[in-house]
Design a protein around this motif. Structure first.
Motif, PDB file in Angstrom:
ATOM      1  N   CYS A 286      32.055 -25.622  33.167  1.00  0.00           N
ATOM      2  CA  CYS A 286      30.690 -25.801  32.671  1.00  0.00           C
ATOM      3  C   CYS A 286      29.735 -25.753  33.855  1.00  0.00           C
ATOM      4  CB  CYS A 286      30.546 -27.136  31.960  1.00  0.00           C
ATOM      5  SG  CYS A 286      31.525 -27.260  30.458  1.00  0.00           S
ATOM      6  N   THR A 287      28.537 -25.271  33.606  1.00  0.00           N
ATOM      7  CA  THR A 287      27.517 -25.191  34.647  1.00  0.00           C
ATOM      8  C   THR A 287      26.142 -25.260  34.008  1.00  0.00           C
ATOM      9  OG1 THR A 287      26.656 -23.851  36.471  1.00  0.00           O
ATOM     10  CG2 THR A 287      27.531 -22.655  34.590  1.00  0.00           C
ATOM     11  N   TYR A 288      25.173 -25.627  34.820  1.00  0.00           N
ATOM     12  CA  TYR A 288      23.792 -25.642  34.346  1.00  0.00           C
ATOM     13  C   TYR A 288      23.097 -24.306  34.587  1.00  0.00           C
ATOM     14  CZ  TYR A 288      24.362 -30.639  33.843  1.00  0.00           C
ATOM     15  OH  TYR A 288      24.803 -31.866  33.457  1.00  0.00           O
TER      16      TYR A 288
ATOM     17  N   LEU B  73      29.773  -6.605  28.224  1.00  0.00           N
ATOM     18  CA  LEU B  73      29.496  -6.873  26.818  1.00  0.00           C
ATOM     19  C   LEU B  73      28.180  -7.623  26.648  1.00  0.00           C
ATOM     20  CD1 LEU B  73      33.108  -7.998  25.846  1.00  0.00           C
ATOM     21  CD2 LEU B  73      32.094  -5.730  25.582  1.00  0.00           C
ATOM     22  N   GLY B  74      27.259  -7.376  27.550  1.00  0.00           N
ATOM     23  CA  GLY B  74      25.978  -8.071  27.485  1.00  0.00           C
ATOM     24  C   GLY B  74      26.167  -9.547  27.771  1.00  0.00           C
ATOM     25  N   GLY B  75      25.578 -10.391  26.975  1.00  0.00           N
ATOM     26  CA  GLY B  75      25.691 -11.833  27.175  1.00  0.00           C
ATOM     27  C   GLY B  75      27.048 -12.400  26.829  1.00  0.00           C
ATOM     28  N   ASP B  76      27.910 -11.601  26.201  1.00  0.00           N
ATOM     29  CA  ASP B  76      29.210 -12.110  25.754  1.00  0.00           C
ATOM     30  C   ASP B  76      30.318 -12.012  26.790  1.00  0.00           C
ATOM     31  OD1 ASP B  76      28.192 -12.797  23.284  1.00  0.00           O
ATOM     32  OD2 ASP B  76      28.637 -10.855  22.415  1.00  0.00           O
ATOM     33  N   GLY B  77      30.173 -11.176  27.796  1.00  0.00           N
ATOM     34  CA  GLY B  77      31.232 -11.105  28.790  1.00  0.00           C
ATOM     35  C   GLY B  77      31.134  -9.910  29.711  1.00  0.00           C
ATOM     36  N   ILE B  78      31.939  -9.991  30.760  1.00  0.00           N
ATOM     37  CA  ILE B  78      31.973  -8.946  31.777  1.00  0.00           C
ATOM     38  C   ILE B  78      33.385  -8.939  32.359  1.00  0.00           C
ATOM     39  CG2 ILE B  78      31.142 -10.501  33.591  1.00  0.00           C
ATOM     40  CD1 ILE B  78      29.442  -8.109  34.577  1.00  0.00           C
TER      41      ILE B  78
ATOM     42  N   SER C  92      38.077 -11.389  33.881  1.00  0.00           N
ATOM     43  CA  SER C  92      37.045 -11.346  32.847  1.00  0.00           C
ATOM     44  C   SER C  92      36.354 -12.701  32.785  1.00  0.00           C
ATOM     45  CB  SER C  92      37.631 -10.966  31.482  1.00  0.00           C
ATOM     46  OG  SER C  92      38.589 -11.910  31.063  1.00  0.00           O
ATOM     47  N   ILE C  93      35.069 -12.660  32.506  1.00  0.00           N
ATOM     48  CA  ILE C  93      34.245 -13.857  32.432  1.00  0.00           C
ATOM     49  C   ILE C  93      33.504 -13.816  31.100  1.00  0.00           C
ATOM     50  CG2 ILE C  93      32.382 -15.175  33.490  1.00  0.00           C
ATOM     51  CD1 ILE C  93      34.000 -12.501  35.555  1.00  0.00           C
ATOM     52  N   HIS C  94      33.621 -14.898  30.334  1.00  0.00           N
ATOM     53  CA  HIS C  94      32.980 -14.974  29.017  1.00  0.00           C
ATOM     54  C   HIS C  94      32.300 -16.322  28.845  1.00  0.00           C
ATOM     55  CE1 HIS C  94      34.992 -11.371  27.506  1.00  0.00           C
ATOM     56  NE2 HIS C  94      36.042 -11.807  28.166  1.00  0.00           N
ATOM     57  N   ASN C  95      31.188 -16.321  28.156  1.00  0.00           N
ATOM     58  CA  ASN C  95      30.527 -17.558  27.758  1.00  0.00           C
ATOM     59  C   ASN C  95      31.062 -17.912  26.382  1.00  0.00           C
ATOM     60  OD1 ASN C  95      28.864 -19.618  26.940  1.00  0.00           O
ATOM     61  ND2 ASN C  95      26.982 -18.611  27.539  1.00  0.00           N
ATOM     62  N   GLU C  96      31.699 -19.081  26.297  1.00  0.00           N
ATOM     63  CA  GLU C  96      32.300 -19.514  25.033  1.00  0.00           C
ATOM     64  C   GLU C  96      31.795 -20.901  24.650  1.00  0.00           C
ATOM     65  OE1 GLU C  96      36.509 -19.346  25.539  1.00  0.00           O
ATOM     66  OE2 GLU C  96      36.544 -17.174  25.632  1.00  0.00           O
ATOM     67  N   ASN C  97      30.794 -20.962  23.805  1.00  0.00           N
ATOM     68  CA  ASN C  97      30.294 -22.227  23.270  1.00  0.00           C
ATOM     69  C   ASN C  97      29.996 -23.267  24.343  1.00  0.00           C
ATOM     70  OD1 ASN C  97      30.561 -21.260  20.610  1.00  0.00           O
ATOM     71  ND2 ASN C  97      32.719 -21.791  20.599  1.00  0.00           N
ATOM     72  N   GLU C  98      29.012 -22.998  25.166  1.00  0.00           N
ATOM     73  CA  GLU C  98      28.540 -23.940  26.179  1.00  0.00           C
ATOM     74  C   GLU C  98      29.477 -24.094  27.380  1.00  0.00           C
ATOM     75  OE1 GLU C  98      25.464 -25.258  25.884  1.00  0.00           O
ATOM     76  OE2 GLU C  98      25.265 -24.186  24.009  1.00  0.00           O
ATOM     77  N   LYS C  99      30.524 -23.277  27.489  1.00  0.00           N
ATOM     78  CA  LYS C  99      31.376 -23.304  28.676  1.00  0.00           C
ATOM     79  C   LYS C  99      31.731 -21.865  29.032  1.00  0.00           C
ATOM     80  CE  LYS C  99      35.772 -23.655  26.306  1.00  0.00           C
ATOM     81  NZ  LYS C  99      36.977 -24.389  26.079  1.00  0.00           N
ATOM     82  N   TYR C 100      32.122 -21.659  30.257  1.00  0.00           N
ATOM     83  CA  TYR C 100      32.507 -20.327  30.718  1.00  0.00           C
ATOM     84  C   TYR C 100      34.006 -20.263  30.874  1.00  0.00           C
ATOM     85  CZ  TYR C 100      27.672 -19.260  31.428  1.00  0.00           C
ATOM     86  OH  TYR C 100      26.341 -19.036  31.209  1.00  0.00           O
ATOM     87  N   ASN C 101      34.567 -19.107  30.577  1.00  0.00           N
ATOM     88  CA  ASN C 101      35.985 -18.877  30.752  1.00  0.00           C
ATOM     89  C   ASN C 101      36.161 -17.762  31.770  1.00  0.00           C
ATOM     90  OD1 ASN C 101      38.452 -16.984  29.643  1.00  0.00           O
ATOM     91  ND2 ASN C 101      38.920 -19.171  29.699  1.00  0.00           N
TER      92      ASN C 101
END
Length: 79
Positions: free
Chosen positions: A19-21, A46-51, A61-70
């Motif tokens: 998680c990050t601010y 994938l835009g805001g969904d991942g890279i 791969s980096i994804h934003n998943e419900n207020e946390k990053y994976n």
């Protein structure tokens, strides 16, 4: 949270949730700027969904998943 998976001779991966601010844009800009400096090549956006990036058979791969990053790092080995 961190999960490591190893199947000797077949597959290795590291799965990290954090998680990050920082904003989505700041996170994406960080990876887009820093990973290529270390030899990684962008393969997906994938835009805001991942890279995703690749280097020497590894994939990140980096994804934003419900207020946390994976952050997922993996490599598959041919049989």
């Amino acid at each position: 949270m961190k999960k490591e998976t190893v199947r000797k001779g077949h597959f290795v991966s590291l799965d990290v949730d954090y998680c990050t601010y920082l904003s989505d844009t700041q996170i994406r800009d960080f990876y887009i700027e820093r990973l290529p400096l270390n030899g990684w090549h962008q393969i997906e956006d994938l835009g805001g969904d991942g890279i995703a990036f690749t280097r020497s058979g590894w994939k990140v791969s980096i994804h934003n998943e419900n207020e946390k990053y994976n952050l997922y790092i993996c490599k598959s080995y041919a049989k």
